[in-house]
Design a protein around this motif. Structure first.
Motif, PDB file in Angstrom:
ATOM      1  N   GLY A  86       0.796  -1.227   0.000  1.00 13.06           N
ATOM      2  CA  GLY A  86       0.000   0.000   0.000  1.00 13.06           C
ATOM      3  C   GLY A  86       0.826   1.272   0.000  1.00 13.06           C
ATOM      4  N   PHE A  87       2.119   1.157  -0.230  1.00 14.93           N
ATOM      5  CA  PHE A  87       2.980   2.344  -0.226  1.00 14.93           C
ATOM      6  C   PHE A  87       3.011   3.022  -1.595  1.00 14.93           C
ATOM      7  N   ALA A  88       3.273   2.270  -2.635  1.00 18.66           N
ATOM      8  CA  ALA A  88       3.400   2.841  -3.982  1.00 18.66           C
ATOM      9  C   ALA A  88       2.067   2.717  -4.711  1.00 18.66           C
ATOM     10  N   ASN A  89       1.449   3.866  -5.000  1.00 17.75           N
ATOM     11  CA  ASN A  89       0.174   3.880  -5.709  1.00 17.75           C
ATOM     12  C   ASN A  89       0.369   3.965  -7.216  1.00 17.75           C
ATOM     13  N   PHE A  90       1.432   4.621  -7.601  1.00 22.78           N
ATOM     14  CA  PHE A  90       1.692   4.888  -9.016  1.00 22.78           C
ATOM     15  C   PHE A  90       3.180   5.153  -9.146  1.00 22.78           C
ATOM     16  N   GLY A  91       3.746   4.766 -10.242  1.00 23.83           N
ATOM     17  CA  GLY A  91       5.161   5.052 -10.430  1.00 23.83           C
ATOM     18  C   GLY A  91       5.586   4.825 -11.856  1.00 23.83           C
ATOM     19  N   GLY A  92       6.714   5.393 -12.185  1.00 22.28           N
ATOM     20  CA  GLY A  92       7.249   5.230 -13.519  1.00 22.28           C
ATOM     21  C   GLY A  92       8.507   6.050 -13.691  1.00 22.28           C
ATOM     22  N   VAL A  93       8.987   6.039 -14.898  1.00 19.25           N
ATOM     23  CA  VAL A  93      10.205   6.753 -15.233  1.00 19.25           C
ATOM     24  C   VAL A  93       9.827   8.004 -16.021  1.00 19.25           C
ATOM     25  N   PHE A  94      10.552   9.095 -15.792  1.00 19.34           N
ATOM     26  CA  PHE A  94      10.378  10.220 -16.707  1.00 19.34           C
ATOM     27  C   PHE A  94      11.610  10.291 -17.585  1.00 19.34           C
ATOM     28  N   LEU A  95      11.386  10.775 -18.794  1.00 23.85           N
ATOM     29  CA  LEU A  95      12.383  10.641 -19.859  1.00 23.85           C
ATOM     30  C   LEU A  95      12.904  11.994 -20.329  1.00 23.85           C
ATOM     31  N   ASN A  96      14.051  11.958 -20.980  1.00 25.97           N
ATOM     32  CA  ASN A  96      14.596  13.165 -21.607  1.00 25.97           C
ATOM     33  C   ASN A  96      13.838  13.518 -22.879  1.00 25.97           C
ATOM     34  N   GLU A  97      13.285  12.507 -23.542  1.00 24.84           N
ATOM     35  CA  GLU A  97      12.533  12.724 -24.777  1.00 24.84           C
ATOM     36  C   GLU A  97      11.466  11.640 -24.885  1.00 24.84           C
ATOM     37  N   PRO A  98      10.422  11.869 -25.670  1.00 24.22           N
ATOM     38  CA  PRO A  98       9.365  10.861 -25.796  1.00 24.22           C
ATOM     39  C   PRO A  98       9.904   9.523 -26.303  1.00 24.22           C
ATOM     40  N   ALA A  99       9.276   8.449 -25.839  1.00 23.02           N
ATOM     41  CA  ALA A  99       9.668   7.110 -26.276  1.00 23.02           C
ATOM     42  C   ALA A  99       9.372   6.948 -27.759  1.00 23.02           C
ATOM     43  N   GLN A 100      10.310   6.343 -28.462  1.00 25.13           N
ATOM     44  CA  GLN A 100      10.153   6.093 -29.891  1.00 25.13           C
ATOM     45  C   GLN A 100      10.463   4.635 -30.177  1.00 25.13           C
ATOM     46  N   GLU A 101       9.674   4.049 -31.055  1.00 29.74           N
ATOM     47  CA  GLU A 101       9.865   2.650 -31.391  1.00 29.74           C
ATOM     48  C   GLU A 101      11.253   2.443 -32.016  1.00 29.74           C
ATOM     49  N   GLY A 102      11.930   1.423 -31.549  1.00 34.00           N
ATOM     50  CA  GLY A 102      13.245   1.109 -32.081  1.00 34.00           C
ATOM     51  C   GLY A 102      14.387   1.832 -31.398  1.00 34.00           C
ATOM     52  N   LYS A 103      14.081   2.766 -30.500  1.00 35.10           N
ATOM     53  CA  LYS A 103      15.137   3.505 -29.794  1.00 35.10           C
ATOM     54  C   LYS A 103      15.083   3.163 -28.305  1.00 35.10           C
ATOM     55  N   ASP A 104      16.247   3.148 -27.670  1.00 42.38           N
ATOM     56  CA  ASP A 104      16.288   2.933 -26.223  1.00 42.38           C
ATOM     57  C   ASP A 104      15.682   4.137 -25.520  1.00 42.38           C
ATOM     58  N   LEU A 105      15.090   3.876 -24.364  1.00 49.00           N
ATOM     59  CA  LEU A 105      14.538   4.971 -23.566  1.00 49.00           C
ATOM     60  C   LEU A 105      15.677   5.810 -22.996  1.00 49.00           C
ATOM     61  N   SER A 106      15.455   7.107 -22.938  1.00 48.89           N
ATOM     62  CA  SER A 106      16.427   8.035 -22.378  1.00 48.89           C
ATOM     63  C   SER A 106      15.965   8.435 -20.975  1.00 48.89           C
ATOM     64  N   PHE A 107      16.330   7.610 -19.967  1.00 48.04           N
ATOM     65  CA  PHE A 107      15.877   7.810 -18.591  1.00 48.04           C
ATOM     66  C   PHE A 107      16.407   9.118 -18.008  1.00 48.04           C
ATOM     67  N   LYS A 108      15.537   9.785 -17.255  1.00 46.59           N
ATOM     68  CA  LYS A 108      15.949  11.001 -16.560  1.00 46.59           C
ATOM     69  C   LYS A 108      15.751  10.877 -15.050  1.00 46.59           C
ATOM     70  N   GLY A 109      14.807  10.032 -14.631  1.00 45.60           N
ATOM     71  CA  GLY A 109      14.535   9.861 -13.209  1.00 45.60           C
ATOM     72  C   GLY A 109      13.251   9.089 -12.990  1.00 45.60           C
ATOM     73  N   SER A 110      12.812   9.060 -11.750  1.00 46.70           N
ATOM     74  CA  SER A 110      11.610   8.318 -11.374  1.00 46.70           C
ATOM     75  C   SER A 110      10.559   9.251 -10.784  1.00 46.70           C
ATOM     76  N   ILE A 111       9.306   8.874 -11.003  1.00 43.31           N
ATOM     77  CA  ILE A 111       8.164   9.550 -10.379  1.00 43.31           C
ATOM     78  C   ILE A 111       7.413   8.481  -9.594  1.00 43.31           C
ATOM     79  N   ILE A 112       7.083   8.777  -8.365  1.00 41.93           N
ATOM     80  CA  ILE A 112       6.322   7.846  -7.539  1.00 41.93           C
ATOM     81  C   ILE A 112       5.257   8.638  -6.791  1.00 41.93           C
ATOM     82  N   VAL A 113       4.034   8.125  -6.799  1.00 41.03           N
ATOM     83  CA  VAL A 113       2.998   8.640  -5.902  1.00 41.03           C
ATOM     84  C   VAL A 113       2.924   7.615  -4.781  1.00 41.03           C
ATOM     85  N   ALA A 114       3.374   8.021  -3.603  1.00 43.72           N
ATOM     86  CA  ALA A 114       3.473   7.126  -2.457  1.00 43.72           C
ATOM     87  C   ALA A 114       2.473   7.544  -1.388  1.00 43.72           C
TER      88      ALA A 114
END
Length: 158
Positions: A86-114
């Motif tokens: 019951g701690f993490a309600n929502f979470g994910g990664v935020f990126l430097n640029e939008p995700a594109q098919e065929g390209k690796d994700l450009s991670f910038k950090g994490s977002i969590i609603v706790a």
């Protein structure tokens, strides 16, 4: 004033649900004590209220991405446990640029609603995460705000 009997809080009882009848004598003689005792009992019988917290956790600039990828599987297992608890309600990664098919994700950090009693309690849980222990998150730039979910809709998993 009240149409139902309120719990008696001044006399000890082995049964916490014992109620006593409100008569003109006992209510009229001590209405303030009666009401104050009820408020006190109600406040004391509930657990501390938990609040949602928006946690913005940017990655370290130097080597954060490499450390993130190295321990990502372990992090995701910990996230599942936090969600079940019951701690993490929502979470994910935020990126430097939008995700594109065929390209690796450009991670910038994490977002969590706790969910936690206070900011310090949330930070304490987040500091136990493998990303904290492996210096993925930059705690000097971290931002944590009280949060209230207004809308939520289930999204299909991609």
């Amino acid at each position: 004033m009240f149409k139902f009997p309120l719990p008696r809080t001044t006399l000890p009882s082995f049964n916490p649900f014992v109620r006593f009848p409100i008569t003109p004598t006992n209510f009229a003689q001590r209405p303030h004590n009666f009401l104050n005792n009820y408020k006190y009992a109600a406040a004391m019988s509930t657990a501390p209220e938990k609040t949602e917290w928006l946690c913005i956790l940017p990655d370290q600039a130097n080597g954060g991405l490499e450390r993130r990828l190295k321990v990502r599987a372990e992090h995701l297992e910990g996230v599942k446990k936090n969600q079940e608890a019951g701690f993490a309600n929502f979470g994910g990664v935020f990126l430097n640029e939008p995700a594109q098919e065929g390209k690796d994700l450009s991670f910038k950090g994490s977002i969590i609603v706790a969910t936690g009693v206070n900011k310090e309690a949330v930070i304490e849980v987040l500091k136990q995460d493998v990303y904290s222990k492996n210096d993925v998150w930059d705690w000097e730039k971290a931002e944590i705000y009280p949060f209230k979910t207004a809308i939520a809709s289930p999204l299909p998993y991609v």
